[in-house]
Design an enzyme around this catalytic site. Structure first.
Site, short mmCIF file in Angstrom:
data_model
loop_
_atom_site.label_atom_id
_atom_site.label_comp_id
_atom_site.label_asym_id
_atom_site.label_seq_id
_atom_site.Cartn_x
_atom_site.Cartn_y
_atom_site.Cartn_z
N GLU A 122 0.85 -1.18 0.00
CA GLU A 122 0.00 0.00 0.00
C GLU A 122 0.89 1.23 0.00
OE1 GLU A 122 -2.77 0.44 3.25
OE2 GLU A 122 -3.70 2.19 2.32
N GLY A 254 3.27 2.35 10.75
CA GLY A 254 3.09 1.57 11.97
C GLY A 254 2.86 0.10 11.66
N ALA A 255 1.92 -0.18 10.77
CA ALA A 255 1.59 -1.57 10.44
C ALA A 255 0.72 -1.60 9.20
CB ALA A 255 0.84 -2.23 11.60
N MET A 256 0.53 -2.82 8.64
CA MET A 256 -0.20 -2.96 7.38
C MET A 256 -1.11 -4.17 7.42
SD MET A 256 -0.85 -1.87 4.40
CE MET A 256 -2.00 -2.71 3.32
N ASN A 258 -2.41 -6.35 5.37
CA ASN A 258 -2.47 -7.36 4.31
C ASN A 258 -3.36 -8.53 4.73
OD1 ASN A 258 -0.10 -5.94 3.14
ND2 ASN A 258 0.89 -6.83 4.94
N HIS A 290 -6.67 -2.01 15.17
CA HIS A 290 -6.89 -1.26 13.92
C HIS A 290 -6.66 -2.15 12.70
CE1 HIS A 290 -6.74 2.43 11.39
NE2 HIS A 290 -5.90 1.69 10.67
N GLU A 291 -5.51 -2.81 12.67
CA GLU A 291 -5.19 -3.63 11.48
C GLU A 291 -6.15 -4.81 11.39
OE1 GLU A 291 -3.32 -2.05 9.60
OE2 GLU A 291 -2.37 -0.73 11.07
N GLU A 313 -9.84 4.25 6.23
CA GLU A 313 -9.03 4.72 7.37
C GLU A 313 -9.85 5.47 8.41
OE1 GLU A 313 -6.43 3.43 8.06
OE2 GLU A 313 -5.74 2.61 6.14
ZN LIG Z 1 -5.39 1.74 8.64
#
Ligand SMILES: [Zn+2]
Length: 849
Positions: A122, A254-256, A258, A290-291, A313
């Site tokens: 992303e 921070g993080a993704m 996938n 969140h992820e 988001e």
């Molecule tokens: Zn997000």
């Protein structure tokens, strides 16, 4: 190098891709300098799309061969991709490319971190892996084969087979390429299981480098809590047999999220009591949530195009805020979120980088992962919920999941769901997505014959590209108190739709005191001159905890402004009112700790600018210090008792109760250190058995100028732990005085452990400098120069992190002409570099516009 003349992309130009993809199969033969990627993609014409050339995105990839239905083809290659003649009907595309993950320092696409392979796709990273229609509205099922001698080989979806040197994965859920992920490395797992409410048994893993296995338990607990919460509150279940999280040291964000394979910055998942603070634990809990929540809001329902980024988001931030509120204290969470919004989003919305929650154009989408899209995007969802009510919100969300599961959706789809579920017309509300800038509300009060009338006027200043603003729908939560402190009208949600609008409250026996914008019911600025006595009254009596905090905060701000502008003494009336709150043991310690916080120096600079004054960072610093000294002296008799709160008589737990006590204890210790030169802090530092206590003590010692010994001890204790060393680097810059901050940062950039190619370490030093208000804005420009030097150095390697950090300069326009000239000169120096990235060029262009 990127193209010299960057293209601007417009929302209005959207067109669907000319083909649909039935399925994708990828084979990776991994090698650091020459990874081979073979793709086999089944394309069929898209009947809903206009006629177009067959174009696949591709950047920094070398095409080795391509074929259509088995026959070799020779596409036309451009820096952005390839074009090729294709048959009229369905066809199978096959291509083999070569890429070099070991030389990929931008950390987009497939790259290497600490000897492992990992990906970040992303927004537009997949095009650096192979040729593909790299846009979120092209969704497909993926089958992935990885060939490598690494022991652990992971991709999205469910495992489909493995053997010596290979593994296969199949993801049954159609997804856009930005959700693709691959990891290969020497990793250890922290395993667990979760049974969904319909009985699906899910294998959970957190994968880390050898040695980090002991730092996964908290992340795993957070994951299971998130899975349960999303079932209970939103009725959303997990949909694969396995959920993997991988911790990576080199990561831009921070993080993704996938699909089935979340990749995390190790700072956002690894924690142990010895190495992580309470704040780290809370942040990890919310990022894991969140992820995970993205699995439905983002993955199952994704975005049609990148202009719709807030669709996933804003909603997912709102959901993770709800999650934290439910698990911890709702009042404390709201105050923290609003403080964040004001610190990060308001300056953006009031300066040259201002843009709508749904932008209408961009050159580099990476530059729009902003506080406006995320945090203001979440505020917009919160307002929508407040306007329609909890029940209608739940009904609308059910309809959203039913109607759009498997879609690439838009903001129009989202609002349509609410209109259909509630019968409301949301065309005016939609302006929150299209109109940039922070609305300002001014208030006129009238009292006559038992009727109290509030008249609101809303104004939004022009923002780049939007000179004229239309009135927005603003939910204003108001409660009224009688002069003796009783609540006579409980919270009522006023719905403002006009530029100027009045609301009457009838049948009152005495003129009430209003509590306006309770819970911060809309992301606006209240312009209202309130007498100090009235604020003190609300500080003592308001039933709304947010507005109680807000009253104290406003009094502190007014007092600080008087000290800065007129050399006034600290406001003892406010300090004494605050003291009564601090002594009130019935109040949550976390809430009391927040009450002790002063407005940030950057916020004071903004307010001064709004009031027509030129903010002087040195004067702001001096006043803030004098105020903290005054608090310390006035509260001295109770500081030891408050600091005692931090010594919790139970095994360490980062829960709301214990961390609240440590936060209050830490705030008291900071004041105590102003009086005892750091003696109590030194004792706490030596006795600390967790990072929260150790770090809060070290901060006090640095500020007291008594940290030489402790910094060395801390360094020797933690030199092998990258995440703790990030704290050691960052803290020295953050806590440095204005005269030294730039020099401290410069000295740390020469430390052997300053690995500037690692985004966490780079931000620890240079990001901390940008946040040290008076230090960064040092009159001679040393702070500006140092940051610019490093941004120039980083840009060729990592454009994304460079561009984001340029926002340190976004408030240049509010300072004196000398500082303005110095900042502009640095921005122009960066802009003049040969081969500057598209990311950084766009940011500087906008900041200077
Ligand atoms: Zn997000």
């Amino acid at each position: 190098m990127k193209d010299a003349a960057p293209q601007t992309v417009y929302l209005r130009d959207y067109n669907p891709f000319g083909w649909r993809i039935e399925d994708v199969s990828l084979t990776f033969k991994l090698a650091p300098e020459a990874t081979r990627v073979t793709s086999r993609i089944r394309f069929a014409p898209n009947p809903d799309a206009p006629a177009q050339d067959f174009f696949l995105h591709g950047e920094d990839v070398t095409l080795l061969r391509a074929s259509i239905d088995g026959a070799e083809v020779t596409p036309e290659i451009t820096p952005q991709g390839l074009r090729c003649a294709v048959p009229d009907g369905a066809f199978t595309w096959e291509a083999e490319v070569e890429i070099a993950p070991a030389s990929n320092t931008a950390l987009e696409g497939l790259y290497m971190s600490g000897g492992m392979y990992c990906t970040q796709c992303e927004a537009e990273g997949f095009r650096k892996i192979t040729y593909y229609p790299d846009r979120p509205d092209v969704m497909a099922t993926f089958t992935v084969r990885i060939e490598s001698d690494m022991p652990v080989l992971l991709s999205n979806g469910n495992p489909a087979g493995s053997g010596d040197g290979w593994a296969e994965w199949h993801d049954p859920w159609p997804k856009p390429a930005y959700l693709f992920a691959l990891v290969a490395g020497d990793l250890r797992n922290h395993p667990d299981r979760f049974t969904t409410r319909s009985g699906r048994d899910v294998e959970l893993n957190i994968w880390v480098r050898p040695g980090d296995e002991g730092k996964c338990a908290w992340g795993m607990e957070a994951l299971k809590k998130s899975m349960t919460w999303d079932e209970d509150v939103y009725g959303r279940e997990y949909d694969l047999d396995v959920f993997n999280i991988v911790a990576v040291d080199d990561f831009n964000m921070g993080a993704m999220e996938n699909k089935g394979l979340n990749i995390f910055n190790s700072a956002a998942v690894l924690a142990s009591p010895e190495t992580a603070t309470d704040a780290n634990f809370e942040r990890i809990e919310s990022i894991i949530a969140h992820e995970y929540f993205h699995n439905w809001t983002g993955n199952r329902i994704t975005c049609r195009d990148w202009f719709q980024l807030c669709l996933k988001e804003g909603l997912t931030v709102f959901r993770d805020q709800q999650f934290t509120s439910d698990l911890r204290s709702a009042a404390v969470k709201r105050i923290e979120d609003v403080a964040q919004l004001r610190a990060r989003q308001f300056p953006e919305d009031q300066g040259p980088l201002s843009h709508p929650v749904r932008p209408e154009s961009f050159q580099e989408i990476n530059n729009f992962y902003t506080a406006t899209v995320y945090e203001k995007g979440a505020e917009v969802i919160g307002m929508l919920k407040r306007l329609v009510g909890d029940e209608a919100y739940a009904k609308a969300l059910d309809l959203y999941f039913d109607r759009h599961d498997g879609d690439a959706a838009t903001i129009e789809d989202w609002l349509q769901v609410f209109e259909d579920a509630t019968g409301r017309d949301l065309s005016q509300f939609k302006r929150w997505y299209s109109q940039a800038g922070t609305p300002r509300l001014s208030i006129h009060e009238d009292w006559q014959d038992g009727t109290y009338t509030l008249t609101f006027t809303q104004v939004t200043k022009p923002t780049p590209g939007q000179p004229d603003k239309a009135p927005q729908v603003i939910p204003i939560a108001v409660g009224l108190l009688s002069p003796n402190g009783d609540e006579v009208v409980p919270t009522r949600m006023l719905e403002m739709t006009e530029g100027r609008q009045s609301f009457a409250f009838e049948g009152l026996s005495a003129r009430p005191v209003p509590s306006i914008l309770r819970g911060f019911s809309a992301p606006v600025v209240l312009d209202r001159e309130v007498p100090a006595e009235e604020r003190a009254f609300l500080l003592a009596h308001d039933t709304d905890p947010f507005n109680r905090w807000e009253s104290s905060r406003s009094l502190a701000r007014e007092a600080l402004l008087a000290m800065i502008r007129d050399g006034a003494a600290p406001d003892l009336a406010w300090i004494d009112a605050l003291g009564r709150v601090l002594r009130d043991d019935t109040l949550d310690p976390a809430f009391r700790a927040l009450m002790l916080g002063l407005p940030s120096q950057s916020e004071l600079a903004q307010v001064l600018h709004e009031k027509g004054a030129t903010p002087d960072p040195d004067a702001i610093y001096v006043a803030t210090e004098a105020m903290a000294d005054a608090l310390a002296q006035r509260f001295e008799p109770m500081l030891d008792a408050l600091a005692e709160q931090a010594r919790v008589d139970a095994p360490y737990a980062p829960d709301a109760e214990q961390s609240g006590k440590r936060a209050l204890g830490g705030a008291a210790l900071a004041l105590r250190s102003r009086l005892d030169g750091g003696e109590a802090a030194q004792a706490q530092f030596e006795a600390a058995d967790n990072m929260t206590l150790q770090l809060s003590a070290l901060t006090c010692l640095i500020r007291a100028g008594a940290a030489d010994l402790a910094l060395g001890v801390f360094h020797d204790q933690w030199q092998d732990d990258r995440l703790v060393m990030d704290k050691w680097f960052g803290l020295q810059v953050a806590a440095a005085g204005p005269a030294e901050a730039a020099a401290v940062a410069e000295r740390l950039t020469r430390h052997p452990a300053f690995d500037w190619k690692n985004p966490n370490r780079f931000r620890a030093v240079l990001g901390a400098l940008a946040m040290n208000h008076a230090g960064f804005h040092r009159k001679d420009g040393a702070g500006y120069r140092l940051l610019a030097d490093w941004l120039i150095k980083l840009d060729p390697l990592n454009p994304q992190t460079t561009a984001r950090m340029c926002s340190a300069f976004q408030t240049w326009w509010r300072y004196d002409s000398d500082r303005q000239a110095l900042m502009k000169a640095e921005l122009e120096r960066i802009a003049a570099r040969d081969g500057l990235s598209r990311d950084t060029a766009e940011m500087i262009g906008r900041i200077l516009s």
